[in-house]
Design a protein around this motif. Structure first.
Motif, PDB file in Angstrom:
ATOM      1  N   VAL A  45      -3.126  -2.680   2.168  1.00 29.95           N
ATOM      2  CA  VAL A  45      -3.673  -1.693   1.236  1.00 29.95           C
ATOM      3  C   VAL A  45      -4.696  -2.416   0.361  1.00 29.95           C
ATOM      4  O   VAL A  45      -4.359  -3.417  -0.285  1.00 29.95           O
ATOM      5  N   THR A  72      -9.649   5.516   4.923  1.00 27.39           N
ATOM      6  CA  THR A  72      -9.664   5.708   3.474  1.00 27.39           C
ATOM      7  C   THR A  72      -8.353   6.350   3.058  1.00 27.39           C
ATOM      8  O   THR A  72      -7.885   7.306   3.675  1.00 27.39           O
ATOM      9  N   ALA A  73      -7.729   5.820   2.030  1.00 28.10           N
ATOM     10  CA  ALA A  73      -6.402   6.267   1.603  1.00 28.10           C
ATOM     11  C   ALA A  73      -6.420   7.728   1.169  1.00 28.10           C
ATOM     12  O   ALA A  73      -7.378   8.192   0.541  1.00 28.10           O
ATOM     13  N   GLU A  74      -5.348   8.440   1.495  1.00 30.36           N
ATOM     14  CA  GLU A  74      -5.156   9.815   1.077  1.00 30.36           C
ATOM     15  C   GLU A  74      -3.834   9.935   0.334  1.00 30.36           C
ATOM     16  O   GLU A  74      -2.846   9.288   0.701  1.00 30.36           O
ATOM     17  N   ARG A  77      -0.109  10.022   1.908  1.00 33.52           N
ATOM     18  CA  ARG A  77      -0.173   9.482   3.271  1.00 33.52           C
ATOM     19  C   ARG A  77       0.946   8.469   3.471  1.00 33.52           C
ATOM     20  O   ARG A  77       1.182   7.603   2.637  1.00 33.52           O
ATOM     21  N   ILE A  79       2.802   5.204   4.828  1.00 31.18           N
ATOM     22  CA  ILE A  79       2.312   3.835   4.987  1.00 31.18           C
ATOM     23  C   ILE A  79       2.850   3.280   6.290  1.00 31.18           C
ATOM     24  O   ILE A  79       4.064   3.070   6.438  1.00 31.18           O
ATOM     25  N   TYR A  85      -5.490   0.489   4.717  1.00 27.24           N
ATOM     26  CA  TYR A  85      -5.810   1.640   3.871  1.00 27.24           C
ATOM     27  C   TYR A  85      -6.734   1.175   2.753  1.00 27.24           C
ATOM     28  O   TYR A  85      -6.421   0.237   2.022  1.00 27.24           O
ATOM     29  N   LEU A  93      -5.494   3.625  -6.492  1.00 27.48           N
ATOM     30  CA  LEU A  93      -4.669   3.633  -5.287  1.00 27.48           C
ATOM     31  C   LEU A  93      -3.405   2.840  -5.560  1.00 27.48           C
ATOM     32  O   LEU A  93      -3.474   1.683  -5.977  1.00 27.48           O
ATOM     33  N   LEU A 100       1.431   6.651  -0.023  1.00 28.75           N
ATOM     34  CA  LEU A 100       0.390   6.250  -0.954  1.00 28.75           C
ATOM     35  C   LEU A 100       0.221   7.276  -2.070  1.00 28.75           C
ATOM     36  O   LEU A 100       0.434   8.472  -1.867  1.00 28.75           O
TER      37      LEU A 100
END
Length: 338
Positions: A45, A72-74, A77, A79, A85, A93, A100
């Motif tokens: 991450v 791209t982190a959502e 989401r 892990i 990410y 984040l 996440l």
């Protein structure tokens, strides 16, 4: 978000890598990813300080250099191990129990996303299961987060300052976490391969202050009564919101936080104060110039000679003050920052 990490089947295995960087960090991350294997058994991450425009294509620009999938982190989401990410623009984040979090909390060290919240979340939810990596960068975002992760059993690795484009951030982390590993860029991938997948200790109780600061960043109902326990009132105001700052003594680090959540290292506070003072001086210059012109306009439309002279004299004094402000701004522009 202050509960300890899960006790599932992977609770005693290093399975998470959190990465932070700033200036020069993109090149370092690209080099690191190019050396990691496709079957890397941990989730990675990443938070790098980037302009908004760069964030929009950040994952895409890294994809050709990585054997692992990058996205791209959502928010919310899951892990998954073996994936990377990337923090997007304008949201912190953070890691949750198994997913996440993206939160629009206050800026920390003048950034959003910032590195400290990511590392702090890893401290709360991963502890010994996490490795924190600090890459090239200016200033010292990430040092406090790395210290928090170290306090809950996580391992800290920094790109050796000698192999960085900008050594400030790795050096600040080494100063904050004396046990951190100092690793040359070319050896970072091999070091991470050795660390991840290894067995680790159970996580103990998360220190109260780490959990509280994570709640503040996550906008999860913290209150001033609880927040003031983090430190003592300082004589300084928050450059972002003008709130009073609490001064936090965090081992070798001196940090500041206001009740709306803005957080600063002592260096970041100095930088923010400089910017706020600069903006204030230019606002004052604009106001003086406008004020002088308005008083002159009133003077020109005044029939009474005595009143006109009084107004003209006032406009002249404002003009003199304007010139003084110009000299102050000019003098400041040539002076190095503290």
């Amino acid at each position: 978000m202050t509960t300890v990490c899960s006790t599932g089947p992977d609770a005693n295995v290093v399975d998470t890598v959190v990465v932070g960087g700033s200036a020069g960090g993109f090149n370092a991350l690209r080099a690191l990813l190019s050396e990691l294997p496709a079957d890397f058994p941990a989730a990675m991450v990443v938070c790098l300080h980037q302009p908004v425009q760069a964030h929009l294509r950040f994952a895409e620009s890294l994809a050709s250099h990585s054997r692992m999938p990058i996205e791209t982190a959502e928010d919310g989401r899951a892990i998954d191990p073996g994936k990377v990410y990337i923090a997007g623009p304008d949201r912190h984040l953070m890691i949750g129990a198994d997913h996440l979090h993206l939160r629009r909390g206050a800026h920390e060290n003048n950034f959003r996303p910032a590195i400290d919240p990511l590392f702090r979340s890893a401290a709360v939810y991963r502890g010994p299961r996490a490795v924190g990596v600090i890459l090239s960068g200016l200033m010292d975002d990430g040092a406090a987060g790395a210290r928090a992760l170290s306090r809950t059993g996580g391992q800290i690795v920094v790109q050796s300052p000698e192999t960085t484009e900008f050594p400030d951030m790795p050096q600040a982390t080494l100063d904050a976490v004396p046990s951190a590993r100092d690793v040359a860029l070319g050896d970072l991938a091999a070091t991470l391969v050795d660390l991840v997948g290894a067995s680790c200790a159970d996580q103990g109780k998360v220190p109260w202050d780490i959990g509280m600061e994570l709640k503040i960043t996550s906008l999860e109902g913290s209150d001033m009564e609880s927040e003031r326990k983090l430190g003592t009132l300082s004589p300084f105001n928050c450059p972002h919101c003008n709130g009073v700052l609490w001064e936090i003594e965090d081992g070798p680090l001196t940090r500041f936080r206001c009740h709306t959540g803005h957080a600063y290292s002592i260096q970041a506070l100095n930088d923010a104060q400089e910017e706020a003072l600069d903006a204030g001086l230019f606002n004052a210059l604009r106001a003086h110039r406008g004020r002088a012109e308005l008083v002159r306009k009133i003077a020109r439309s005044t029939r009474n000679k005595t009143s006109r002279k009084t107004l003209e004299a006032r406009a002249e004094r404002i003009r003199e003050d304007t010139e003084l402000l110009e000299r102050i701004i000019t003098r400041r522009s040539g002076a190095p920052r503290a």
